[in-house]
Design an enzyme around this catalytic site. Structure first.
Site, mmCIF file in Angstrom:
data_model
loop_
_atom_site.group_PDB
_atom_site.id
_atom_site.type_symbol
_atom_site.label_atom_id
_atom_site.label_comp_id
_atom_site.label_asym_id
_atom_site.label_seq_id
_atom_site.Cartn_x
_atom_site.Cartn_y
_atom_site.Cartn_z
ATOM 1 C CB SER A 162 -0.972 -0.019 1.180
ATOM 2 O OG SER A 162 -0.365 -0.487 2.361
ATOM 3 C CE1 TYR B 173 -0.894 -9.413 -12.104
ATOM 4 C CE2 TYR B 173 -2.425 -9.388 -13.947
ATOM 5 C CZ TYR B 173 -1.982 -8.855 -12.750
ATOM 6 O OH TYR B 173 -2.629 -7.767 -12.200
ATOM 7 C CB SER C 71 -6.305 -8.953 -12.810
ATOM 8 O OG SER C 71 -6.273 -8.530 -14.158
ATOM 9 N NE ARG D 166 4.442 0.766 -7.201
ATOM 10 C CZ ARG D 166 5.530 0.001 -7.368
ATOM 11 N NH1 ARG D 166 6.680 0.377 -6.846
ATOM 12 N NH2 ARG D 166 5.462 -1.089 -8.081
ATOM 13 C CB ILE E 145 -5.978 0.622 -12.611
ATOM 14 C CG1 ILE E 145 -7.189 -0.324 -12.468
ATOM 15 C CG2 ILE E 145 -6.075 1.794 -11.639
ATOM 16 C CD1 ILE E 145 -8.545 0.272 -12.754
ATOM 17 C CG ASN F 42 -3.141 -3.550 -3.597
ATOM 18 O OD1 ASN F 42 -3.801 -3.316 -4.605
ATOM 19 N ND2 ASN F 42 -1.922 -3.025 -3.420
HETATM 20 P P1 NAI Z 1 1.896 -1.190 -8.445
HETATM 21 O O1 NAI Z 1 3.018 -1.925 -9.064
HETATM 22 O O2 NAI Z 1 1.866 0.285 -8.495
HETATM 23 O O3 NAI Z 1 1.711 -1.632 -6.924
HETATM 24 C C1 NAI Z 1 1.883 -2.945 -6.484
HETATM 25 C C2 NAI Z 1 2.305 -2.882 -5.044
HETATM 26 O O4 NAI Z 1 2.561 -4.216 -4.598
HETATM 27 C C3 NAI Z 1 3.604 -2.094 -4.892
HETATM 28 O O5 NAI Z 1 3.523 -1.290 -3.757
HETATM 29 C C4 NAI Z 1 4.640 -3.188 -4.763
HETATM 30 O O6 NAI Z 1 5.773 -2.797 -4.045
HETATM 31 C C5 NAI Z 1 3.833 -4.230 -3.987
HETATM 32 N N1 NAI Z 1 4.454 -5.541 -4.052
HETATM 33 C C6 NAI Z 1 4.806 -6.261 -5.136
HETATM 34 N N2 NAI Z 1 5.383 -7.417 -4.769
HETATM 35 C C7 NAI Z 1 5.403 -7.406 -3.406
HETATM 36 C C8 NAI Z 1 5.879 -8.299 -2.421
HETATM 37 N N3 NAI Z 1 6.485 -9.449 -2.754
HETATM 38 N N4 NAI Z 1 5.714 -7.984 -1.127
HETATM 39 C C9 NAI Z 1 5.125 -6.840 -0.769
HETATM 40 N N5 NAI Z 1 4.662 -5.929 -1.637
HETATM 41 C C10 NAI Z 1 4.804 -6.229 -2.948
HETATM 42 O O7 NAI Z 1 0.604 -1.799 -9.117
HETATM 43 P P2 NAI Z 1 -0.945 -1.528 -8.924
HETATM 44 O O8 NAI Z 1 -1.478 -1.308 -10.258
HETATM 45 O O9 NAI Z 1 -1.212 -0.547 -7.853
HETATM 46 O O10 NAI Z 1 -1.396 -3.000 -8.458
HETATM 47 C C11 NAI Z 1 -2.090 -3.292 -7.255
HETATM 48 C C12 NAI Z 1 -2.833 -4.601 -7.417
HETATM 49 O O11 NAI Z 1 -3.822 -4.447 -8.418
HETATM 50 C C13 NAI Z 1 -1.945 -5.768 -7.865
HETATM 51 O O12 NAI Z 1 -2.335 -6.946 -7.208
HETATM 52 C C14 NAI Z 1 -2.263 -5.862 -9.339
HETATM 53 O O13 NAI Z 1 -2.029 -7.159 -9.831
HETATM 54 C C15 NAI Z 1 -3.709 -5.478 -9.366
HETATM 55 N N6 NAI Z 1 -4.198 -5.030 -10.662
HETATM 56 C C16 NAI Z 1 -3.692 -3.911 -11.263
HETATM 57 C C17 NAI Z 1 -4.163 -3.516 -12.497
HETATM 58 C C18 NAI Z 1 -3.658 -2.309 -13.227
HETATM 59 O O14 NAI Z 1 -4.062 -2.116 -14.373
HETATM 60 N N7 NAI Z 1 -2.836 -1.464 -12.636
HETATM 61 C C19 NAI Z 1 -5.195 -4.294 -13.191
HETATM 62 C C20 NAI Z 1 -5.658 -5.432 -12.456
HETATM 63 C C21 NAI Z 1 -5.169 -5.763 -11.250
#
Ligand code: NAI
Length: 245
Positions: free
Chosen positions: A15, A153, A140, A17, A186, A88
């Site tokens: 959380s 994924y 997703s 970003r 998103i 998330n």
């Molecule tokens: P983002 O890349 O900006 O944020 C993902 C967050 O998860 C980051 O803060 C990252 O550091 C954290 N993270 C990743 N691996 C981690 C780990 N091993 N341990 C702890 N934290 C970890 O991406 P976004 O877009 O905010 O993604 C959030 C969620 O929404 C994800 O689960 C993503 O798969 C999902 N999502 C995003 C979409 C998009 O279009 N942006 C579409 C569909 C789903």
């Protein structure tokens, strides 16, 4: 319709970003004490400080089940027992099928699916005792319809849907609700590499004619975290501007 989460403790993974941060901000705005988590402890604490006096930052790598267990314990000690868990944190390691290495498969499944399982296992104990809980897993649309170049994924996100439905059935008698929010495209760091042209082409296929924002997701998560969702469990909510119907 006012969403009131005062007195609740919410844990949102990943959380610092993007979508997770928007969710944390919305839950904090509704009165919850929110645990901000990320792999970088200092950044998590900084974001917590920016969000609310009642928020706290914690380090956690969700792909490490020990780290997830320790996180839930630390949150319980500092903020109180977790009422609302939002899984998330997530990552992509996209490639065409025959180029996906075992490591790419494991990294995505470990973080996106096993991490969520570990957090649910750890946080649901307290929820069961208190007979109140909300589990919201961020999947997703790709987990529903699949996607070329995202086999790992998509499998992780489809797995989250099965996990959620099983948890919903298993924990319903304890008044713990589990649901999935499945975003479309998103605008976050995850989609930042897309060119403007690619975004325009994509928008043309979306009835609402734009990519979504993290806030578009956060509103639904706040609703599902509240007493307003008391009769909803085991469901998948697609938030994608109508792209997949
Ligand atoms: P983002 O890349 O900006 O944020 C993902 C967050 O998860 C980051 O803060 C990252 O550091 C954290 N993270 C990743 N691996 C981690 C780990 N091993 N341990 C702890 N934290 C970890 O991406 P976004 O877009 O905010 O993604 C959030 C969620 O929404 C994800 O689960 C993503 O798969 C999902 N999502 C995003 C979409 C998009 O279009 N942006 C579409 C569909 C789903």
């Amino acid at each position: 319709m006012k969403i009131d989460l005062s007195g609740r403790v919410a844990l949102v993974t990943g959380s610092t970003r993007g979508i997770g941060r928007a969710i944390a901000e919305r839950l904090a705005g509704a009165g919850a004490r929110v645990a901000i988590t990320g792999r970088d402890a200092e950044r998590a604490r900084q974001v917590a400080g920016e969000l609310s006096a009642d928020a706290r930052g914690f380090a956690c790598d969700v792909s490490d089940t020990g780290s997830v267990g320790a996180l839930v314990e630390a949150v319980e000690q500092e903020l109180g027992a977790v009422d609302i868990l939002v899984n998330n944190a997530g990552l992509t390691r996209d490639n065409v099928l025959f180029r996906i290495k075992d490591d790419d498969w494991d990294a995505v499944l470990d973080a996106n699916l096993r991490g969520a399982f570990a957090a649910i296992r750890a946080a649901s104990r307290g929820m069961m005792k208190r007979r109140w809980g909300r589990i919201i897993n961020i999947a997703s649309v790709v987990g529903i319809v699949g996607n070329k170049g995202q086999a790992n994924y998509a499998a992780s996100k489809a797995g989250l849907i099965g996990l959620t439905k099983s948890v919903a059935k298993e924990l319903a008698s304890r008044n713990i609700l589990a649901n999935v929010v499945a975003p479309g495209f998103i605008e976050t760091d995850m989609t930042a590499a897309m060119t403007d042209e690619a975004k325009q082409t994509l928008s043309a296929q979306i009835p609402l004619a734009r990519l979504g924002t993290p806030d578009d997701i956060a509103g639904l998560v706040a609703f599902l975290s509240s007493d307003l969702s008391a009769y909803i469990t085991g469901q998948v909510f697609v938030v994608d501007g109508g792209m997949v119907m």
